[in-house]
Design an enzyme around this catalytic site. Structure first.
Site, PDB file in Angstrom:
ATOM      1  N   ASP A   1      56.266  -1.475 -52.836  1.00  0.00           N
ATOM      2  CA  ASP A   1      56.346  -0.043 -52.603  1.00  0.00           C
ATOM      3  C   ASP A   1      57.663   0.215 -51.871  1.00  0.00           C
ATOM      4  OD1 ASP A   1      55.794   2.656 -52.423  1.00  0.00           O
ATOM      5  OD2 ASP A   1      53.760   2.376 -51.680  1.00  0.00           O
ATOM      6  N   TRP A   2      58.108   1.443 -51.874  1.00  0.00           N
ATOM      7  CA  TRP A   2      59.434   1.759 -51.343  1.00  0.00           C
ATOM      8  C   TRP A   2      59.489   1.534 -49.828  1.00  0.00           C
ATOM      9  CZ3 TRP A   2      59.170   1.518 -56.067  1.00  0.00           C
ATOM     10  CH2 TRP A   2      60.181   1.886 -56.941  1.00  0.00           C
TER      11      TRP A   2
END
Length: 803
Positions: free
Chosen positions: A230-231
């Site tokens: 995920d970012w």
């Protein structure tokens, strides 16, 4: 285009030709939503885009206008894998039109507690329904050569402290519930990527969880795809590289790069490990047309305003809408009943400003959003619908509606953004019809500015009280008609994502007129990250005034439709809810209208459960989710009987705050303990002391049904049903089983579609053995399985132990 399940013959040769430096470079993004290419082997850069209910592209704000689909819970309420397949194909077309290779969806985390802020992105509280809908979505998306990214792996059911929370889940719940939707999606549709979550699982970060990524995902399930973070989720270099993660996002900065290269040279990470990560990346590239294969050609795809696309979105929205109550067949309404003398009375802020999508990274920029008021007026005529505003529904205002402000230079809707260098010289001047700008997240002309000014003129017909202000962290100088305010806004949470997803707000009430000028200046010399915008709207009216106006309009009305719901303050990434109560004085509004109207219909514009203390006072309730850009037209179709609201709930609705097997999403000392174990959602409600307001799977539609016989033939359940009503209808036949000594669970379902009144039809439901497994103990590092079959209707069970 046909995609081969085997690797391209050039893969190993190409991989061997790359130096370790080239390999490591490929394993971190080159930008927020883009990867590096490698010219020496013909690898093109790949582009990712947020999803799952629209393909935004590589710009967080201000990008191209794209189709906005209904939200995930509304789509899942159709209980139809064919619908999910169609959604995937539609999104693939949107992606191909933008040069996007991978859409970051679907979200398959479960609705563990109805307070979860991000439930609107996820399908349901049930792992089988979630997994099968997700598999349909993946199949549709990848059929056109666009990669799906199943997320967030795993046990990512809370937004509170989301970057650091430790989800404490016992092995049985992890295997029976939280891993199962991923397993189903992988086995039934083979997604090309999976996203590792922000949270820890039992003390180990999801991005470095060797047991789950290498052991289960890539090992036990034999999956050959790519795991991305995920970012900003990756916390380490060596453990994440060795733990099975293949790609760090975003880039170019991050914990890999030079640090990973140094770890390889130091022997902490072997070269074969990083080459295996690159192998999976090249495999993805070959599947999406960025390497070895050609991309799918783009010709004649419908745009977001094309009549074909609009009809698709309208049908998708209506297909999941769910009738919760319908006293005396109040719904559907007779389209001929409203007249100019006695119009349909439509009440509520959500009627005029229908909420079409949730907040956060899933947001897209649609070409329009059809409100419920616009949809009903279009269907009935302006003289047969009386629209009345409702009470305030937001605690703090959103950025200005572009129709309320205009660019001082061009006079067009929106604002003027001017940035300056450190020496005071102008860097750039641009218009924005969004009344905001994203800094530190794009490659816009304003990046690197020492100061930013947002300016707007108010578009007012006459002097009136307005609420004006700013959104975004920092030191602001706000000027309205020459009066200056010094404002400092700070983030209330330590999560940097809050600067993007829930920025702080300051407002004041002033008297303004046509051409009043609002200017907001922010010092960005120390850098800025997040969304910055101006607030401008009519000053909120006291609830007592608004309710009195609604009562006056509804008094003696044949039918009043009250639209209530939630907003992006409750249904958003990064924030969980603390109550299921409707915000503001919406409950009081419903009660007041119901007390004077002949018939009252409540439309719930929310993706997730809400409390309904007025339920016994109204004649019908229909849940319409977050219905996307064509939502108002779809709601009109449903209310007027042009389409059946044949959805079935995907989440159990509690009757009161605190009810249910799992409630709080707030960690204690950094840990969120899943104390309810496998008793999630309806499984936990079953046999409990309290009844929910509405069960998972509930939905009425426009007709009634009788079930005449049920028989079991091996894993199939054959159900004979009859449409006993007066209208054609659609029924979702659901089969639940209760393995001996265990909680009930959904084992399968089938759809009987377009059944005429009086017709009998036999429907076959195939039970899925994956939901009938009971995990117990640990054998050789993995849990042992007991597979249990329930003989539906006979009360007998058979179980067989498997490895």
């Amino acid at each position: 285009m046909t995609f081969t399940p085997t690797d391209p013959p050039e893969l190993e040769k190409a991989l061997a030709s790359l130096s370790v430096e080239q390999v490591v470079r490929l394993l971190t993004g080159s930008a927020m939503f883009e990867l590096y290419g490698e010219e020496s082997i013909g690898l093109a850069p790949m582009v990712f885009s947020d999803g799952p209910t629209g393909v935004r592209g590589s710009e967080f704000t201000g990008g191209r206008r794209v189709s906005l689909l209904p939200n995930a819970t509304l789509l899942a309420s159709s209980w139809d894998e064919k619908v999910a397949d169609g959604v995937g194909r539609l999104l693939a077309e949107e992606a191909l039109a933008q040069g996007v290779h991978v859409v970051l969806g679907p979200t398959v985390n479960l609705h563990r507690t109805p307070l979860g802020g991000r439930l609107f992105e996820a399908y349901s509280e049930d792992p089988l329904l979630t997994g099968r809908i997700a598999a349909g979505y993946v199949r549709g998306l990848q059929a056109l050569g666009v990669g799906a990214c199943v997320k967030h792996f795993v046990a990512n059911e809370s937004e509170t402290e989301r970057h650091t929370v430790n989800s404490v889940v016992d092995a049985r719940a992890l295997n029976e519930l939280y891993l199962l939707p991923f397993e189903i999606a992988i086995q039934d549709a083979h997604p090309w990527t999976v996203m590792a979550a922000y949270n820890d699982i039992n003390g180990v970060a999801a991005t470095e969880h060797d047991e789950l990524i290498n052991g289960v995902l890539k090992g036990q399930w034999g999956w050959d795809g790519l795991v991305m973070s995920d970012w900003f989720a990756t916390k380490t270099t060596v453990p994440s590289a060795n733990g099975g993660q293949d790609l760090v996002m975003p880039g170019p900065q991050g914990p890999w790069g030079d640090q990973l290269l140094a770890a390889v040279r130091a022997g902490e990470v072997t070269e074969e490990v990083v080459r295996e990560h690159a192998r999976r990346l090249l495999r993805l590239a070959s599947r999406v047309g960025a390497w070895w294969t050609d991309p799918v050609p783009v010709r004649g795809l419908p745009g977001p305003t094309d009549p074909v696309r609009r009809e698709q979105l309208r049908a998708l929205a209506a297909g999941g809408m769910t009738v919760l109550t319908n006293e005396g067949s109040t719904l559907p309404l007779d389209p001929a009943a409203p007249t100019a003398a006695r119009p349909l009375v439509l009440v509520g802020r959500h009627a005029l400003g229908t909420v079409a999508q949730g907040g956060g990274s899933a947001q897209v920029r649609p070409p329009h959003v059809v409100s419920i008021a616009e949809g009903l007026v279009a269907a009935l005529g302006a003289d047969r619908v009386r629209v009345v505003d409702g009470v305030e529904v937001r605690q703090s205002p959103d950025v200005a509606d572009p129709r309320f402000v205009r660019d001082p230079e061009t006079g067009m809707p929106g604002i003027r953004i001017t940035s300056r260098r450190a020496d005071g010289e102008e860097l750039a001047s641009t218009a924005s019809d969004l009344a905001m700008i994203a800094l530190g997240m794009t490659t816009s002309a304003h990046e690197g500015a020492a100061g930013v000014e947002l300016a707007a003129e108010l578009d007012l017909a006459a002097p009136t009280e307005v609420e004006v202000g700013v959104r975004g962290a920092g030191r602001w100088t706000v000027e309205i008609d020459g009066v200056e305010h010094q404002v400092e806004l700070v983030l209330s949470a330590g999560d940097l994502g809050a600067a993007i997803l829930s920025p702080p707000v300051w407002t004041t009430i002033v008297t303004a007129g046509q051409g009043s000028r609002l200017t907001a200046r922010l010092d960005t010399s120390q850098g800025a990250l997040g969304l910055l915008g101006v607030v401008a709207r009519p000053a909120p009216r006291p609830s007592v005034e608004v309710i009195a106006a609604a009562v006056e309009a509804a008094s003696g009305a044949g039918t009043a439709v009250v639209v209530v719901g939630l907003t992006t303050e409750q249904e958003t990434e990064s924030v969980d809810k603390h109550t299921l109560a409707l915000p503001g004085d919406q409950d009081e509004l419903v009660r007041a209208v119901a007390a004077v109207a002949d018939r009252t219909v409540v439309v719930v514009n929310a993706a997730t459960p809400v409390l309904m203390p007025w339920l016994d006072d109204v004649h019908a309730v229909v849940w319409v989710g977050l219905p996307g850009q064509e939502g108002g037209n779809a709601v009109a179709d449903v209310l007027l009987g042009l389409r059946e609201a044949a959805g079935r709930l995907v989440t159990t609705f509690p009757a009161a705050d605190g009810d249910g097997p799992a409630w709080s999403p707030v960690p204690t000392d950094g840990s969120l303990v899943y104390e309810e174990s496998v008793r999630v959602g309806y499984r936990g409600w079953d046999g409990g002391e309290k009844e929910p307001r509405f069960w998972f799977g509930h939905g009425l539609g426009w007709t009634t049904w009788a079930y005449h016989s049920v028989r079991v033939e091996n894993e199939n359940v054959l159900v004979e049903l009859e449409n006993t009503g007066t209208r054609p209808g659609r029924e979702v036949v659901q089969v639940y089983v209760r393995p001996e000594g265990e909680s009930v669970r959904l084992a399968g379902w089938a759809i009987a579609d377009d059944v005429p009144p009086g017709e009998r039809r036999t429907v076959t439901v195939r039970m899925d053995s994956r939901v009938l497994r009971v995990w117990e103990g640990v054998t050789g590092g993995r849990s042992a399985v007991v597979s249990c079959w329930s003989r539906v209707g006979s009360g007998t069970y058979g179980c067989a132990r498997t490895p």
